[in-house]
Design a protein around this motif. Structure first.
Motif, PDB file in Angstrom:
ATOM      1  N   ILE A   1       0.840  -1.206   0.000  1.00 35.93           N
ATOM      2  CA  ILE A   1       0.000   0.000   0.000  1.00 35.93           C
ATOM      3  C   ILE A   1       0.875   1.256   0.000  1.00 35.93           C
ATOM      4  O   ILE A   1       0.584   2.222  -0.705  1.00 35.93           O
ATOM      5  CB  ILE A   1      -0.959   0.007   1.205  1.00 35.93           C
ATOM      6  CG1 ILE A   1      -2.009  -1.097   1.035  1.00 35.93           C
ATOM      7  CG2 ILE A   1      -1.628   1.371   1.369  1.00 35.93           C
ATOM      8  CD1 ILE A   1      -2.902  -1.300   2.233  1.00 35.93           C
ATOM      9  N   ASN A   2       1.955   1.241   0.768  1.00 36.71           N
ATOM     10  CA  ASN A   2       2.822   2.414   0.895  1.00 36.71           C
ATOM     11  C   ASN A   2       3.778   2.602  -0.273  1.00 36.71           C
ATOM     12  O   ASN A   2       4.474   3.616  -0.331  1.00 36.71           O
ATOM     13  CB  ASN A   2       3.603   2.361   2.207  1.00 36.71           C
ATOM     14  CG  ASN A   2       2.688   2.500   3.404  1.00 36.71           C
ATOM     15  OD1 ASN A   2       1.619   3.093   3.324  1.00 36.71           O
ATOM     16  ND2 ASN A   2       3.094   1.936   4.528  1.00 36.71           N
ATOM     17  N   SER A   3       3.831   1.664  -1.212  1.00 36.95           N
ATOM     18  CA  SER A   3       4.702   1.819  -2.376  1.00 36.95           C
ATOM     19  C   SER A   3       3.992   2.673  -3.422  1.00 36.95           C
ATOM     20  O   SER A   3       2.768   2.728  -3.470  1.00 36.95           O
ATOM     21  CB  SER A   3       5.070   0.453  -2.958  1.00 36.95           C
ATOM     22  OG  SER A   3       3.921  -0.196  -3.454  1.00 36.95           O
ATOM     23  N   ALA A   4       4.772   3.353  -4.247  1.00 34.35           N
ATOM     24  CA  ALA A   4       4.171   4.165  -5.314  1.00 34.35           C
ATOM     25  C   ALA A   4       3.394   3.276  -6.277  1.00 34.35           C
ATOM     26  O   ALA A   4       2.321   3.623  -6.743  1.00 34.35           O
ATOM     27  CB  ALA A   4       5.246   4.940  -6.068  1.00 34.35           C
TER      28      ALA A   4
ATOM     29  N   HIS B   1      -0.186   4.336  -5.542  1.00 35.05           N
ATOM     30  CA  HIS B   1      -0.243   5.434  -4.558  1.00 35.05           C
ATOM     31  C   HIS B   1      -1.262   5.167  -3.450  1.00 35.05           C
ATOM     32  O   HIS B   1      -2.067   6.026  -3.107  1.00 35.05           O
ATOM     33  CB  HIS B   1      -0.509   6.766  -5.253  1.00 35.05           C
ATOM     34  CG  HIS B   1       0.515   7.074  -6.308  1.00 35.05           C
ATOM     35  ND1 HIS B   1       1.809   7.425  -6.002  1.00 35.05           N
ATOM     36  CD2 HIS B   1       0.437   7.027  -7.666  1.00 35.05           C
ATOM     37  CE1 HIS B   1       2.489   7.593  -7.113  1.00 35.05           C
ATOM     38  NE2 HIS B   1       1.685   7.350  -8.137  1.00 35.05           N
ATOM     39  N   GLY B   2      -1.241   3.948  -2.926  1.00 35.54           N
ATOM     40  CA  GLY B   2      -2.032   3.623  -1.749  1.00 35.54           C
ATOM     41  C   GLY B   2      -3.453   3.156  -1.988  1.00 35.54           C
ATOM     42  O   GLY B   2      -4.171   2.905  -1.030  1.00 35.54           O
ATOM     43  N   VAL B   3      -3.870   3.065  -3.241  1.00 38.06           N
ATOM     44  CA  VAL B   3      -5.246   2.639  -3.494  1.00 38.06           C
ATOM     45  C   VAL B   3      -5.293   1.436  -4.444  1.00 38.06           C
ATOM     46  O   VAL B   3      -4.386   1.214  -5.251  1.00 38.06           O
ATOM     47  CB  VAL B   3      -6.127   3.788  -4.047  1.00 38.06           C
ATOM     48  CG1 VAL B   3      -6.207   4.937  -3.047  1.00 38.06           C
ATOM     49  CG2 VAL B   3      -5.657   4.267  -5.403  1.00 38.06           C
ATOM     50  N   PHE B   4      -6.370   0.687  -4.332  1.00 40.43           N
ATOM     51  CA  PHE B   4      -6.629  -0.479  -5.169  1.00 40.43           C
ATOM     52  C   PHE B   4      -6.755  -0.023  -6.618  1.00 40.43           C
ATOM     53  O   PHE B   4      -7.629   0.753  -6.965  1.00 40.43           O
ATOM     54  CB  PHE B   4      -7.905  -1.172  -4.671  1.00 40.43           C
ATOM     55  CG  PHE B   4      -8.427  -2.293  -5.510  1.00 40.43           C
ATOM     56  CD1 PHE B   4      -7.588  -3.202  -6.130  1.00 40.43           C
ATOM     57  CD2 PHE B   4      -9.797  -2.449  -5.666  1.00 40.43           C
ATOM     58  CE1 PHE B   4      -8.083  -4.248  -6.891  1.00 40.43           C
ATOM     59  CE2 PHE B   4     -10.321  -3.485  -6.417  1.00 40.43           C
ATOM     60  CZ  PHE B   4      -9.460  -4.385  -7.040  1.00 40.43           C
TER      61      PHE B   4
END
Length: 178
Positions: A54-57, A74-77
């Protein structure tokens, strides 16, 4: 062209953080509401995907042996890539049961989902593109041997949302779709 062509608009695969898991997870994908275990495309699936993905670009969570990769941007599905023969989860369509199998052909998929926005037939494969929410969500059904359904991809701002990709696929329909 297939699934990997959507990486043309994303970081190079070598720049994508990949975490693999052999721990089984119950997965339900609703292809009509564009959700993974109740989490919509564009939302953070914190209860399913590890924090480092999740925390990866740009990251992929691969559930080894379960036939699915879950992509994050950027943190989203951002996307789910399903290998149908290996998929151990549940598929649904707007809350109702959905059965897809590797024995299905193009006509079978169209009987369920209707006429695709675009069909690509190249390199011995057939790829059906369905566009939703004015092109913000894309469903792809891939038949690598132009016969049996092998891959299903659900993605946010899909391949055909990019002008250059539409040109590469020879799309002649107007964009965005209705």
């Amino acid at each position: 062209m297939g699934f990997l062509s959507f990486f043309n608009r994303r970081p190079a695969p070598s720049e994508v953080f990949v975490k693999k898991s052999v721990e089984p997870i119950d997965i339900e994908i609703d292809l009509g509401w564009f959700r993974l275990n109740g989490v919509s495309l564009g939302e953070a699936p914190a209860s399913i995907v590890p924090k480092e993905v999740i925390n990866s670009a740009s990251g992929v969570f691969e559930l080894v042996g379960q036939g699915i990769e879950i992509g994050m941007e950027h943190g989203v599905f951002d996307h789910a890539f399903i290998t149908l023969a290996d998929f151990t989860g549940t598929l649904s369509w707007k809350g109702g049961p959905l059965t897809l199998s590797p024995q299905m052909n193009e006509r079978d998929v169209q009987a369920i989902f209707g006429e695709p926005y675009w069909t690509d037939r190249s390199g011995g494969e057939t790829l059906l593109f369905y566009e939703y929410l004015v092109g913000q969500v894309e469903l792809q059904f891939e038949f690598p041997d132009a016969q049996g359904l092998t891959f299903v991809t659900l993605l946010r701002n899909g391949v055909l949302s990019v002008t250059e990709q539409r040109a590469a696929y020879g799309v002649t329909k107007s964009w965005p779709p209705d």
